[in-house]
Write an enzyme that holds these catalytic residues in place. Sequence first.
Site, mmCIF file in Angstrom:
data_model
loop_
_atom_site.group_PDB
_atom_site.id
_atom_site.type_symbol
_atom_site.label_atom_id
_atom_site.label_comp_id
_atom_site.label_asym_id
_atom_site.label_seq_id
_atom_site.Cartn_x
_atom_site.Cartn_y
_atom_site.Cartn_z
ATOM 1 N N ASP A 184 -51.725 76.685 -31.456
ATOM 2 C CA ASP A 184 -50.879 77.619 -30.712
ATOM 3 C C ASP A 184 -50.227 78.651 -31.639
ATOM 4 O O ASP A 184 -49.019 78.917 -31.552
ATOM 5 C CB ASP A 184 -49.810 76.888 -29.894
ATOM 6 C CG ASP A 184 -49.267 77.753 -28.754
ATOM 7 O OD1 ASP A 184 -49.851 78.823 -28.492
ATOM 8 O OD2 ASP A 184 -48.252 77.364 -28.144
ATOM 9 N N HIS A 214 -50.416 81.231 -27.019
ATOM 10 C CA HIS A 214 -50.293 81.347 -25.564
ATOM 11 C C HIS A 214 -49.542 82.611 -25.139
ATOM 12 O O HIS A 214 -49.610 83.009 -23.980
ATOM 13 C CB HIS A 214 -49.638 80.090 -24.953
ATOM 14 C CG HIS A 214 -48.165 79.960 -25.158
ATOM 15 N ND1 HIS A 214 -47.619 79.152 -26.128
ATOM 16 C CD2 HIS A 214 -47.119 80.509 -24.505
ATOM 17 C CE1 HIS A 214 -46.300 79.209 -26.062
ATOM 18 N NE2 HIS A 214 -45.970 80.039 -25.088
ATOM 19 N N GLY A 216 -39.800 83.536 -22.422
ATOM 20 C CA GLY A 216 -39.697 84.758 -23.200
ATOM 21 C C GLY A 216 -39.390 84.513 -24.664
ATOM 22 O O GLY A 216 -39.565 85.399 -25.497
ATOM 23 N N ASN A 217 -38.922 83.302 -25.005
ATOM 24 C CA ASN A 217 -38.634 82.960 -26.400
ATOM 25 C C ASN A 217 -39.884 82.570 -27.186
ATOM 26 O O ASN A 217 -39.854 82.514 -28.425
ATOM 27 C CB ASN A 217 -37.643 81.796 -26.493
ATOM 28 C CG ASN A 217 -36.200 82.241 -26.394
ATOM 29 O OD1 ASN A 217 -35.512 81.925 -25.441
ATOM 30 N ND2 ASN A 217 -35.747 82.984 -27.390
ATOM 31 N N SER A 218 -40.970 82.239 -26.505
ATOM 32 C CA SER A 218 -42.164 81.769 -27.200
ATOM 33 C C SER A 218 -42.589 82.717 -28.303
ATOM 34 O O SER A 218 -42.681 83.931 -28.103
ATOM 35 C CB SER A 218 -43.332 81.623 -26.223
ATOM 36 O OG SER A 218 -43.386 80.341 -25.683
ATOM 37 N N LEU A 235 -67.468 69.420 -31.856
ATOM 38 C CA LEU A 235 -68.325 68.343 -31.383
ATOM 39 C C LEU A 235 -69.479 68.851 -30.530
ATOM 40 O O LEU A 235 -70.613 68.413 -30.668
ATOM 41 C CB LEU A 235 -67.495 67.318 -30.598
ATOM 42 C CG LEU A 235 -68.178 66.025 -30.185
ATOM 43 C CD1 LEU A 235 -68.754 65.288 -31.393
ATOM 44 C CD2 LEU A 235 -67.188 65.124 -29.439
ATOM 45 N N GLY A 236 -69.196 69.784 -29.624
ATOM 46 C CA GLY A 236 -70.266 70.368 -28.826
ATOM 47 C C GLY A 236 -70.571 69.641 -27.535
ATOM 48 O O GLY A 236 -71.742 69.490 -27.165
#
Length: 425
Positions: free
Chosen positions: A189, A159, A262-264, A324-325
């Site tokens: 993620d 992200h 900002g730590n992500s 799966l679609g």
Amino acid sequence: MFENHESMQYSFEPIDTEARQHQANQTPQAPQGPGGKPPKRRGGLKLVAFALVCAIVGGAGGAAGTALVLNQSGSADATSAAETSNTPVATTVTQPVYSTNTGDKSLTPEEVYARYVDSTVGITISGTTQNFFGQPTQFAASGSGFIISEDGYILTNHHVIEGADSVTVSLHDGTQYEATIIGSDESNDVALLKVDATGLQPVSIGDSDQVVVGEQVIAIGNPLGELTFSMTAGYISALDRAINTDGTPINMLQTDAAINSGNSGGPLFDMNGNVIGITTAKYSGSTSSGTSIEGIGFAIPINDAMTIVNDLMTYGYVTGQAYLGVSVQDLDSLTARYYSLPLGVYVVSVTEGSCANAAGVQPADIITGLGDYTVESYSELAAALNEYSAGDTVELQVYRSGRTLTLQVTLDERVPESTSNVSPT
């Protein structure tokens, strides 16, 4: 789990721009008048019923909300499975040799910081999105990451770099590099970047399976995007939290070390100086009674992240993930009750050539179960799908025209439409 909690209001702590967020628990409007696997996560299928904020700060118009399509690209415009090769094309990559520090976890926070602040990076992205009027608008966002090889591989959150047209990496000494996105995996993620450099200082990689509640940890990152290379300290508060930040639960460590916007993507260290997690999300805001939420942050266990790094380096995506679609929408309880329908996910469309298409899934079906799991929402369907791998044959329960059908589906592999995202300009 958390059945009697108070209602929550959540917010970012933005700096001078509105914080970018994955809009957690976004529920679409119910359809009107409906007819008639990556690595397994130790957290299982328990869902946390709270919204989270991802610890990234940026401009308005950033990451989109929860994807509602279980297809190859995660977007509403699915490429036909019949038109997409499921055979990965490997690139020649020399896999880094990762080091691990041994010891009795007796380093001080200042010693860990001094050893590894040069291994932590700041990440700034810019991109283009559409505003409310459909007009293109620029946005910027900031996050963190850490170096995992001396020749420039960097690990961060998906992200952090989602929607990026350009990515800039900043080192502690002020050196900046334009980065290439080697690959990313939204469902976990995790993202892998590469800068054109040599002689960088990589982190040491720990074993998150050996982490215990109560041990001390420190986080290094860039809170608010401007308080660069800050250190926070705390303890491991819990293990195996199934945390839902963007529609799919992810197994995480819980910590009370301060994690802010900002730590992500930054590193969470044990007291041997090993990275044991990727700081990712936090609870933010207050309860309905005004009680502040403090000291509840989350990190992706490093073992879970490192299991997919090899695939990202070699293929640009994670191989073996189930596909799966189908494009689906949540069927809310009011609509279900009004039409006397079961709770489940309403199938909006089925991708031609997909395994769902081959199994006989039709638009307007309501999916109520996958394999051993009951499905009452998109997030539950995504979580159930993540318990299986491409090639697995499972039973799919669908409700159609007053009957519940059991279909046999052999899951396809989820392959992104493009594994080449952003290169240096």
